[in-house]
Scaffold this active site. Structure first.
Site, mmCIF file in Angstrom:
data_model
loop_
_atom_site.group_PDB
_atom_site.id
_atom_site.type_symbol
_atom_site.label_atom_id
_atom_site.label_comp_id
_atom_site.label_asym_id
_atom_site.label_seq_id
_atom_site.Cartn_x
_atom_site.Cartn_y
_atom_site.Cartn_z
ATOM 1 N N LYS A 83 -62.533 58.428 31.256
ATOM 2 C CA LYS A 83 -61.533 57.650 30.282
ATOM 3 C C LYS A 83 -61.894 55.962 30.412
ATOM 4 O O LYS A 83 -61.797 55.497 31.517
ATOM 5 C CB LYS A 83 -60.281 57.916 30.599
ATOM 6 C CG LYS A 83 -59.233 57.951 29.312
ATOM 7 C CD LYS A 83 -57.766 58.459 29.991
ATOM 8 C CE LYS A 83 -56.979 58.190 28.739
ATOM 9 N NZ LYS A 83 -55.315 58.523 29.191
HETATM 10 C C1 E4P Z 1 -53.089 59.071 26.852
HETATM 11 O O1 E4P Z 1 -54.248 59.487 27.278
HETATM 12 C C2 E4P Z 1 -52.307 58.261 27.616
HETATM 13 O O2 E4P Z 1 -52.348 58.594 28.690
HETATM 14 C C3 E4P Z 1 -50.747 58.539 27.123
HETATM 15 O O3 E4P Z 1 -50.580 59.196 25.965
HETATM 16 C C4 E4P Z 1 -49.859 57.320 26.759
HETATM 17 O O4 E4P Z 1 -48.669 57.573 26.552
HETATM 18 P P1 E4P Z 1 -47.429 56.637 26.705
HETATM 19 O O5 E4P Z 1 -47.431 55.542 25.745
HETATM 20 O O6 E4P Z 1 -46.258 57.681 26.670
HETATM 21 O O7 E4P Z 1 -47.579 55.919 27.912
#
Ligand code: E4P
Length: 217
Positions: A83
């Site tokens: 990522k």
């Molecule tokens: C995605 O890969 C992220 O980890 C995640 O969906 C972030 O979500 P949040 O905005 O609830 O922290």
């Protein structure tokens, strides 16, 4: 639509994997912090439980640092997806990793222009954050619709991974728009099958069944 769990909690991932509903897992530094566990060890365990893509995020901000961290992370298991943030260095790392046969999830996407450029960089997944978009007064689902149109116009293979999912309707709306994947906290995945009328129906059927005095088998 593929279902990914957005968590670094092993017990939650194991429970979902047993339901057969789990296609992958996404993590981020905040989720790792919440788990209180060692990052590499946690990713190794998740990758062993879930055969689908498991996103592990780099924290370096420069290209060389991202590549160094990615080398460590991708060596953990073949289903590790690196990522990277949607920055110039992240896009450069995305191209290098994709060309080397590693899956890449380009994260923190908040515009259609960002999604277009991530697809051009060869991203396996683009992660538009719908909940955080809603939080600042935009409609996160409009972004999903725009990305879907752009990717279809040019047959981009990059999969739209709807992230920052806050409630079941985000999942339903994303599915209606043709998003490829959604990632949500396990609690929301469990909310998807819950309905009070289902519970009421079970209760009344059981009451009537008891009144028949019969047994199956
Ligand atoms: C995605 O890969 C992220 O980890 C995640 O969906 C972030 O979500 P949040 O905005 O609830 O922290």
């Amino acid at each position: 639509m593929k279902f990914f769990a957005d968590t670094a909690e092993i017990a939650e991932i194991r429970e979902l994997a047993e339901t057969g509903l789990l296609d992958g897992v996404t993590t981020n530094p905040t989720l790792v912090h919440k788990s209180g566990r060692d990052f590499i060890e946690t990713i190794r365990e998740i990758a062993a439980i879930c055969p689908g893509p498991v996103s592990a995020e780099v924290v370096a901000l420069d290209h060389d640092g991202m590549m160094r961290e990615a080398d460590i992370l991708r060596a953990i298991a073949p289903n590790i997806t690196i990522k990277v943030p949607l920055t110039s260095a992240g896009l450069k790392a995305c191209r290098a990793l994709t060309d080397g046969g590693t899956m890449v999830n380009v994260t923190l996407c908040f515009s259609a222009a960002q999604a277009l450029i991530a697809a051009k960089a060869g991203a396996t997944f683009i992660s538009p954050f719908v909940g955080r978009h809603d939080d600042v007064g935009f409609n996160g689902m409009d972004l999903i619709a725009d990305i879907r149109m752009i990717y279809d116009n040019y047959d981009f293979a990059t999969q739209i991974l709807v992230a920052s999912v806050r409630h079941p309707m985000h999942v339903v709306e994303a599915a209606k728009l043709g998003a490829d994947v959604m990632t949500a906290p396990p609690k929301i995945i469990h909310q998807l099958y819950k309905h009070p009328l289902t519970d009421n129906g079970i209760a009344s059927f059981l009451k009537d069944w008891e009144a028949t005095g019969q047994k199956i088998g």
